[in-house]
Motif scaffolding. Structure first.
Motif, PDB file in Angstrom:
ATOM      1  N   ASN A  20      98.170  97.301  86.287  1.00  0.00           N
ATOM      2  CA  ASN A  20      99.132  96.222  86.528  1.00  0.00           C
ATOM      3  C   ASN A  20      99.644  96.242  87.960  1.00  0.00           C
ATOM      4  N   THR A  21      99.834  97.417  88.519  1.00  0.00           N
ATOM      5  CA  THR A  21     100.303  97.534  89.904  1.00  0.00           C
ATOM      6  C   THR A  21      99.283  96.943  90.863  1.00  0.00           C
ATOM      7  N   PHE A  22      98.032  97.345  90.716  1.00  0.00           N
ATOM      8  CA  PHE A  22      96.995  96.838  91.613  1.00  0.00           C
ATOM      9  C   PHE A  22      96.812  95.333  91.441  1.00  0.00           C
ATOM     10  N   GLY A  23      96.851  94.880  90.194  1.00  0.00           N
ATOM     11  CA  GLY A  23      96.709  93.451  89.948  1.00  0.00           C
ATOM     12  C   GLY A  23      97.854  92.650  90.535  1.00  0.00           C
ATOM     13  N   THR A  24      99.067  93.150  90.399  1.00  0.00           N
ATOM     14  CA  THR A  24     100.231  92.452  90.940  1.00  0.00           C
ATOM     15  C   THR A  24     100.175  92.421  92.460  1.00  0.00           C
ATOM     16  N   LEU A  25      99.835  93.537  93.070  1.00  0.00           N
ATOM     17  CA  LEU A  25      99.737  93.566  94.527  1.00  0.00           C
ATOM     18  C   LEU A  25      98.639  92.630  95.028  1.00  0.00           C
ATOM     19  N   GLN A  26      97.535  92.599  94.325  1.00  0.00           N
ATOM     20  CA  GLN A  26      96.444  91.722  94.722  1.00  0.00           C
ATOM     21  C   GLN A  26      96.829  90.253  94.546  1.00  0.00           C
ATOM     22  N   ARG A  27      97.479  89.955  93.427  1.00  0.00           N
ATOM     23  CA  ARG A  27      97.868  88.577  93.138  1.00  0.00           C
ATOM     24  C   ARG A  27      98.903  88.057  94.139  1.00  0.00           C
ATOM     25  N   ASP A  28      99.864  88.914  94.481  1.00  0.00           N
ATOM     26  CA  ASP A  28     100.991  88.455  95.285  1.00  0.00           C
ATOM     27  C   ASP A  28     100.835  88.711  96.778  1.00  0.00           C
ATOM     28  N   ALA A  29      99.744  89.307  97.188  1.00  0.00           N
ATOM     29  CA  ALA A  29      99.559  89.598  98.610  1.00  0.00           C
ATOM     30  C   ALA A  29      99.458  88.288  99.393  1.00  0.00           C
ATOM     31  N   PRO A  30     100.100  88.230 100.551  1.00  0.00           N
ATOM     32  CA  PRO A  30     100.022  87.007 101.355  1.00  0.00           C
ATOM     33  C   PRO A  30      98.617  86.854 101.932  1.00  0.00           C
ATOM     34  N   PRO A  31      98.192  85.630 102.159  1.00  0.00           N
ATOM     35  CA  PRO A  31      96.860  85.411 102.731  1.00  0.00           C
ATOM     36  C   PRO A  31      96.792  85.927 104.174  1.00  0.00           C
ATOM     37  N   VAL A  32      95.642  86.500 104.516  1.00  0.00           N
ATOM     38  CA  VAL A  32      95.439  87.063 105.840  1.00  0.00           C
ATOM     39  C   VAL A  32      94.090  86.586 106.347  1.00  0.00           C
ATOM     40  N   GLN A  33      94.039  86.243 107.641  1.00  0.00           N
ATOM     41  CA  GLN A  33      92.781  85.813 108.237  1.00  0.00           C
ATOM     42  C   GLN A  33      91.906  87.038 108.451  1.00  0.00           C
ATOM     43  N   LEU A  34      90.711  87.040 107.877  1.00  0.00           N
ATOM     44  CA  LEU A  34      89.827  88.197 107.945  1.00  0.00           C
ATOM     45  C   LEU A  34      89.068  88.276 109.262  1.00  0.00           C
ATOM     46  N   SER A  35      88.781  87.119 109.845  1.00  0.00           N
ATOM     47  CA  SER A  35      87.972  87.095 111.059  1.00  0.00           C
ATOM     48  C   SER A  35      88.343  85.846 111.857  1.00  0.00           C
ATOM     49  N   PRO A  36      88.214  85.914 113.178  1.00  0.00           N
ATOM     50  CA  PRO A  36      88.495  84.711 113.966  1.00  0.00           C
ATOM     51  C   PRO A  36      87.470  83.606 113.702  1.00  0.00           C
ATOM     52  N   ASN A  37      86.354  83.933 113.063  1.00  0.00           N
ATOM     53  CA  ASN A  37      85.332  82.938 112.756  1.00  0.00           C
ATOM     54  C   ASN A  37      85.717  82.059 111.565  1.00  0.00           C
ATOM     55  N   TYR A  38      86.706  82.523 110.796  1.00  0.00           N
ATOM     56  CA  TYR A  38      87.137  81.768 109.624  1.00  0.00           C
ATOM     57  C   TYR A  38      88.425  81.026 109.952  1.00  0.00           C
ATOM     58  N   PRO A  39      88.660  79.926 109.270  1.00  0.00           N
ATOM     59  CA  PRO A  39      89.902  79.183 109.542  1.00  0.00           C
ATOM     60  C   PRO A  39      91.134  79.961 109.082  1.00  0.00           C
ATOM     61  N   GLU A  40      92.276  79.616 109.628  1.00  0.00           N
ATOM     62  CA  GLU A  40      93.555  80.232 109.271  1.00  0.00           C
ATOM     63  C   GLU A  40      93.868  79.900 107.819  1.00  0.00           C
ATOM     64  N   PRO A  41      94.276  80.895 107.013  1.00  0.00           N
ATOM     65  CA  PRO A  41      94.613  80.597 105.614  1.00  0.00           C
ATOM     66  C   PRO A  41      95.842  79.689 105.544  1.00  0.00           C
ATOM     67  N   PRO A  42      95.927  78.901 104.482  1.00  0.00           N
ATOM     68  CA  PRO A  42      97.078  77.992 104.366  1.00  0.00           C
ATOM     69  C   PRO A  42      98.375  78.775 104.218  1.00  0.00           C
ATOM     70  N   ALA A  43      99.425  78.275 104.819  1.00  0.00           N
ATOM     71  CA  ALA A  43     100.732  78.925 104.754  1.00  0.00           C
ATOM     72  C   ALA A  43     101.388  78.621 103.415  1.00  0.00           C
ATOM     73  N   ASN A  44     102.170  79.579 102.937  1.00  0.00           N
ATOM     74  CA  ASN A  44     102.887  79.424 101.680  1.00  0.00           C
ATOM     75  C   ASN A  44     104.195  78.704 101.946  1.00  0.00           C
ATOM     76  N   SER A  45     104.549  77.736 101.113  1.00  0.00           N
ATOM     77  CA  SER A  45     105.750  76.928 101.351  1.00  0.00           C
ATOM     78  C   SER A  45     107.036  77.712 101.164  1.00  0.00           C
TER      79      SER A  45
END
Length: 139
Positions: A20-45
């Motif tokens: 449950n801890t790992f699942g919660t952390l994975q679910r609630d983690a903010p989006p992060v750009q993995l590479s400059p080749n990919y677009p910026e993840p959408p911001a959370n409102s």
């Protein structure tokens, strides 16, 4: 409930909490750009609210995991100590195996005697039914 069952249940509880801890952390983690080749993840409102709750969740979840681990340690410390080490345990196992074999042989003898007695009873029953049938007058 015996100590081994309690240990098994505590291991299951620790696994569940970790899952449950790992699942919660994975679910609630903010989006992060993995590479400059990919677009910026959408911001959370509602990022400000999420940041406050996300900061507390790992602490609560890790505290729960530590508590479960301490309960497990307490159960382990409650296990009876072995006397004499591994060699004494092996000797005790051999003694118990010999006792088990002796009891098994005794049970086998009793089973053979019971089967012999059953066979005698069946023969006597067969003779009794034959005698009863022979006593009846033919029509």
């Amino acid at each position: 409930m015996d100590i081994i069952t309690q240990l098994q249940e505590q291991v299951n509880a620790i696994a569940s909490i970790a899952f449950n801890t790992f699942g919660t952390l994975q679910r609630d983690a903010p989006p992060v750009q993995l590479s400059p080749n990919y677009p910026e993840p959408p911001a959370n409102s509602n990022a400000a609210e999420d940041a406050a709750s996300l900061a507390d969740q790992p602490k609560l979840l890790s505290a729960e995991l530590v508590k479960a681990a301490k309960q497990f340690d307490a159960l382990v410390s409650a296990l009876p100590l072995t006397e004499g080490g591994e060699e004494a345990q092996l000797k005790r196992i051999e003694e118990l195996q010999a006792e088990n074999d002796a009891i098994g042989q005794e049970l086998q003898k009793q089973l053979e005697a019971a089967e012999k007695e059953l066979k005698q009873v069946q023969e006597l029953f067969g003779q009794a039914t034959d005698n009863c049938l022979n006593l009846r007058k033919p029509d």
